[in-house]
Write a protein that holds these residues in place. Sequence first.
Motif, PDB file in Angstrom:
ATOM      1  N   ARG A 122      38.361  33.371  31.944  1.00  0.00           N
ATOM      2  CA  ARG A 122      38.739  34.685  32.461  1.00  0.00           C
ATOM      3  C   ARG A 122      39.996  34.593  33.326  1.00  0.00           C
ATOM      4  O   ARG A 122      40.940  35.372  33.165  1.00  0.00           O
ATOM      5  CB  ARG A 122      37.595  35.266  33.273  1.00  0.00           C
ATOM      6  CG  ARG A 122      37.921  36.589  33.962  1.00  0.00           C
ATOM      7  CD  ARG A 122      36.660  37.147  34.614  1.00  0.00           C
ATOM      8  NE  ARG A 122      36.970  38.328  35.404  1.00  0.00           N
ATOM      9  CZ  ARG A 122      37.019  38.350  36.728  1.00  0.00           C
ATOM     10  NH1 ARG A 122      36.815  37.236  37.410  1.00  0.00           N
ATOM     11  NH2 ARG A 122      37.282  39.466  37.382  1.00  0.00           N
ATOM     12  N   MET A 136      43.690  36.214  32.308  1.00  0.00           N
ATOM     13  CA  MET A 136      44.239  37.241  33.187  1.00  0.00           C
ATOM     14  C   MET A 136      45.602  36.851  33.751  1.00  0.00           C
ATOM     15  O   MET A 136      46.503  37.685  33.875  1.00  0.00           O
ATOM     16  CB  MET A 136      43.265  37.516  34.345  1.00  0.00           C
ATOM     17  CG  MET A 136      42.018  38.269  33.932  1.00  0.00           C
ATOM     18  SD  MET A 136      42.397  40.000  33.511  1.00  0.00           S
ATOM     19  CE  MET A 136      40.749  40.632  33.252  1.00  0.00           C
ATOM     20  N   THR A 141      48.031  44.520  37.995  1.00  0.00           N
ATOM     21  CA  THR A 141      46.872  44.703  37.112  1.00  0.00           C
ATOM     22  C   THR A 141      46.010  43.449  37.075  1.00  0.00           C
ATOM     23  O   THR A 141      44.776  43.513  37.157  1.00  0.00           O
ATOM     24  CB  THR A 141      47.335  45.056  35.688  1.00  0.00           C
ATOM     25  OG1 THR A 141      48.127  46.241  35.724  1.00  0.00           O
ATOM     26  CG2 THR A 141      46.131  45.263  34.770  1.00  0.00           C
ATOM     27  N   THR A 183      44.295  42.900  40.490  1.00  0.00           N
ATOM     28  CA  THR A 183      43.261  43.911  40.698  1.00  0.00           C
ATOM     29  C   THR A 183      42.048  43.616  39.825  1.00  0.00           C
ATOM     30  O   THR A 183      40.896  43.754  40.261  1.00  0.00           O
ATOM     31  CB  THR A 183      43.800  45.319  40.375  1.00  0.00           C
ATOM     32  OG1 THR A 183      44.930  45.594  41.217  1.00  0.00           O
ATOM     33  CG2 THR A 183      42.735  46.374  40.607  1.00  0.00           C
ATOM     34  N   SER A 184      42.306  43.181  38.591  1.00  0.00           N
ATOM     35  CA  SER A 184      41.216  42.871  37.664  1.00  0.00           C
ATOM     36  C   SER A 184      40.390  41.698  38.150  1.00  0.00           C
ATOM     37  O   SER A 184      39.181  41.632  37.905  1.00  0.00           O
ATOM     38  CB  SER A 184      41.780  42.548  36.274  1.00  0.00           C
ATOM     39  OG  SER A 184      42.501  43.650  35.762  1.00  0.00           O
ATOM     40  N   ASN A 185      41.056  40.755  38.837  1.00  0.00           N
ATOM     41  CA  ASN A 185      40.339  39.584  39.330  1.00  0.00           C
ATOM     42  C   ASN A 185      39.831  39.790  40.747  1.00  0.00           C
ATOM     43  O   ASN A 185      38.623  39.870  40.987  1.00  0.00           O
ATOM     44  CB  ASN A 185      41.273  38.352  39.281  1.00  0.00           C
ATOM     45  CG  ASN A 185      41.435  37.823  37.882  1.00  0.00           C
ATOM     46  OD1 ASN A 185      40.594  37.092  37.384  1.00  0.00           O
ATOM     47  ND2 ASN A 185      42.510  38.187  37.219  1.00  0.00           N
ATOM     48  N   VAL A 237      37.967  43.430  41.337  1.00  0.00           N
ATOM     49  CA  VAL A 237      36.658  43.554  40.682  1.00  0.00           C
ATOM     50  C   VAL A 237      35.657  42.591  41.286  1.00  0.00           C
ATOM     51  O   VAL A 237      34.480  42.919  41.488  1.00  0.00           O
ATOM     52  CB  VAL A 237      36.795  43.328  39.162  1.00  0.00           C
ATOM     53  CG1 VAL A 237      35.429  43.261  38.498  1.00  0.00           C
ATOM     54  CG2 VAL A 237      37.628  44.437  38.535  1.00  0.00           C
TER      55      VAL A 237
END
Length: 315
Positions: free
Chosen positions: A154, A158, A204, A207-209, A212
């Motif tokens: 992941r 990312m 992005t 923020t996704s890592n 979340v």
Amino acid sequence: LATNFQNITSSSVIFLLTGVPGLEAFHTWISIPFCFLYLTALSGNSLILFAIVTQPSLHEPMYYFLSMLSTTDLGLSVYTLVAMLGIFWFNDREISFTACLSQMFFVKLFTVMELSVLLAMAFDRFVTISNPIRYATILTDSRIIQIGVAIVIRGTLMLTPMVAILMRLSFCRSHVLHYSYCFHPHVMKLSCTDTRINNTIGLTAMTSNVGVDSIPIPLSYVLIIKTILSITSPEERKKAFSTCISHTGATAIFYIPLISLSFVHRFGKQGPAYVHTMIANTYLLIPPVMNPIIYSVKTKQIRRAVIKILHSKGP
């Protein structure tokens, strides 16, 4: 320092790392505490890993996650140690764009992985307290391996676009980086290319890592506290609280430097450059140094295993 304003493609750029700007004359003295902290981080995390691997009593989910945490801390330490001490001791400041790109990727990867491991450890504590009977069936060895692999994949998926897109940049300003390692936002600032795409992808990805993963950790502790408060026995309640102390400390020492660096970078632009650099270095050093100490002091099983290993190595 020479300033080059010629448009240069990223592949041929050589950056100059500064160390601690404004305190170059004191680099030798500054290197002493940094070297001590690095040695502490390397020896402490290596000892934790060795204890978990060699002591059968530590072959449990909680300690497997702790071994992942120590691995990420070792990665953060090793990937910045050589460059930083090279600056302080030998004034070896040059770093190619490729090496800079690699350093940025792995520093961010280990940072994101550490956050994901902390989330997995929070889930482990929640299952331990809320559903102890099914703990062994929920967190099996194969499931823990799957979680570890998922964390690496992941983070890699990312972060790869965010770092790879830096290769499109050209540099026509100063190539001097005011840090001891390649700090992603500062590298982008030196580019004369439009970096809006880079900023969007970077925001992005982070923020996704970070975004979340940050939300479930406090949520899990709300549920943990709710479960603990429902326990009628004061002794059992105290025992349940004590199992979370180490992880709470590890989470705090990860987030506090990270948040401090973000605030200083965003709102403290008028402050001395050496303040930014020292906070950036501290952000990489504090978790690897403190995590082994916290778990050795607060976790009885780890403390016993470490003492056993140290005694067996003695004369």
